[in-house]
Design an enzyme around this catalytic site. Structure first.
Site, PDB file in Angstrom:
ATOM      1  N   GLU A   1       5.684  11.190   2.473  1.00 25.70           N
ATOM      2  CA  GLU A   1       4.402  10.492   2.348  1.00 25.70           C
ATOM      3  C   GLU A   1       3.982   9.810   3.647  1.00 25.70           C
ATOM      4  O   GLU A   1       2.804   9.482   3.826  1.00 25.70           O
ATOM      5  CB  GLU A   1       4.486   9.450   1.224  1.00 25.70           C
ATOM      6  CG  GLU A   1       3.161   8.895   0.755  1.00 25.70           C
ATOM      7  CD  GLU A   1       2.292   9.930   0.054  1.00 25.70           C
ATOM      8  OE1 GLU A   1       1.065   9.730  -0.003  1.00 25.70           O
ATOM      9  OE2 GLU A   1       2.842  10.932  -0.445  1.00 25.70           O
TER      10      GLU A   1
ATOM     11  N   GLU B   1       2.174   1.852  -3.397  1.00 23.57           N
ATOM     12  CA  GLU B   1       1.141   2.436  -4.261  1.00 23.57           C
ATOM     13  C   GLU B   1       1.163   3.960  -4.154  1.00 23.57           C
ATOM     14  O   GLU B   1       1.114   4.674  -5.166  1.00 23.57           O
ATOM     15  CB  GLU B   1      -0.225   1.887  -3.873  1.00 23.57           C
ATOM     16  CG  GLU B   1      -1.389   2.563  -4.560  1.00 23.57           C
ATOM     17  CD  GLU B   1      -2.611   2.649  -3.670  1.00 23.57           C
ATOM     18  OE1 GLU B   1      -3.203   3.741  -3.577  1.00 23.57           O
ATOM     19  OE2 GLU B   1      -2.974   1.629  -3.059  1.00 23.57           O
ATOM     20  N   HIS B   2       1.248   4.474  -2.930  1.00 26.18           N
ATOM     21  CA  HIS B   2       1.325   5.917  -2.729  1.00 26.18           C
ATOM     22  C   HIS B   2       2.568   6.499  -3.406  1.00 26.18           C
ATOM     23  O   HIS B   2       2.517   7.577  -4.009  1.00 26.18           O
ATOM     24  CB  HIS B   2       1.374   6.238  -1.235  1.00 26.18           C
ATOM     25  CG  HIS B   2       0.044   6.266  -0.572  1.00 26.18           C
ATOM     26  ND1 HIS B   2      -0.505   7.403  -0.018  1.00 26.18           N
ATOM     27  CD2 HIS B   2      -0.870   5.276  -0.363  1.00 26.18           C
ATOM     28  CE1 HIS B   2      -1.683   7.120   0.507  1.00 26.18           C
ATOM     29  NE2 HIS B   2      -1.929   5.840   0.318  1.00 26.18           N
TER      30      HIS B   2
ATOM     31  N   HIS C   1       0.827  -1.210   0.000  1.00 26.07           N
ATOM     32  CA  HIS C   1       0.000   0.000   0.000  1.00 26.07           C
ATOM     33  C   HIS C   1       0.860   1.259   0.000  1.00 26.07           C
ATOM     34  O   HIS C   1       0.588   2.221  -0.720  1.00 26.07           O
ATOM     35  CB  HIS C   1      -0.923  -0.021   1.217  1.00 26.07           C
ATOM     36  CG  HIS C   1      -1.694   1.237   1.412  1.00 26.07           C
ATOM     37  ND1 HIS C   1      -1.420   2.126   2.421  1.00 26.07           N
ATOM     38  CD2 HIS C   1      -2.729   1.781   0.706  1.00 26.07           C
ATOM     39  CE1 HIS C   1      -2.241   3.142   2.352  1.00 26.07           C
ATOM     40  NE2 HIS C   1      -3.040   2.979   1.326  1.00 26.07           N
TER      41      HIS C   1
END
Length: 213
Positions: free
Chosen positions: A125, A49-50, A46
């Site tokens: 992020e 993905e970011h 995940h």
């Protein structure tokens, strides 16, 4: 539907659909999600993905999103992605002129093989993903999962591999660990390209072969 597999293993599915006209939806599906994470990579699928929206070799930092927005693609409805236990899927919806479609396919190629995963961008992020975890943890979804996950997933590889990861893993994942997941699992034999829209399917297959072959 035109479908096939390139010599390197990449699969493709292409279909013409003129409702609505003058639009094309493209997907890059990776057969890799949270169940493939090592113990030191919880949440990596995940998190990665970011990171795809934070720079690739040809489109550093947020240049990738800016390029797509120039063609009228809006982050969210037109440019998005999701991660599950078993797959990660990147999606683009763009106008169907040749230049824009070519750019969209180029972006998919960059995601497939040229993510930079820069250390500073990973740190930038981190707060976003912590907040995503916090909103999930304090909402209905978390209460539901906490109540049923053992019953539904107990004894399987899914039980300890929720895509969001744990708060500890989110806070400690490194660029090196994310890069390792990328190099291990973002492979041609685990990739599928899907294009549906107001297109000429044989010509689109040729474009896919040229870029992904």
């Amino acid at each position: 539907v035109l479908s096939g597999q390139l010599d390197n293993g990449v699969r493709y599915y292409v279909r013409a659909n003129d409702r609505p006209g003058e639009r094309v939806s493209a997907r890059l599906a990776i057969d890799a999600g949270s169940t493939l994470e090592a113990d030191d990579q919880l949440g990596a699928a995940h998190y990665l993905e970011h990171m795809m929206f934070n720079g690739t070799e040809s489109l550093p930092e947020n240049a990738l999103v800016r390029v797509l927005e120039r063609f009228g693609a809006e982050f969210g409805p037109d440019v998005n992605a999701f991660t599950s236990f078993d797959e990660t899927v990147y999606s683009l919806t763009v106008p169907n002129d040749d230049e824009t479609i070519g750019t969209a396919l180029d972006v998919l190629v960059e995601w497939a093989s040229a993510a930079t995963i820069a250390e500073q961008e990973v740190e930038n992020e981190r707060g976003v993903i912590v907040e995503e975890w916090r909103l999930r943890d304090q909402g209905y979804v978390a209460r539901y999962l906490d109540a049923v996950v053992d019953r539904l997933l107990g004894g399987t590889a899914y039980a300890d591999r929720l895509p969001i990861g744990t708060i500890d893993s989110i806070r400690t994942l490194t660029a090196e660990e994310l890069r390792r997941f990328y190099e291990d699992w973002y492979r041609p034999d685990l990739m599928t390209v899907v294009v549906v829209g107001d297109i000429d399917p044989p010509a689109m297959v040729a474009e896919i072969e040229e870029r992904f072959g």
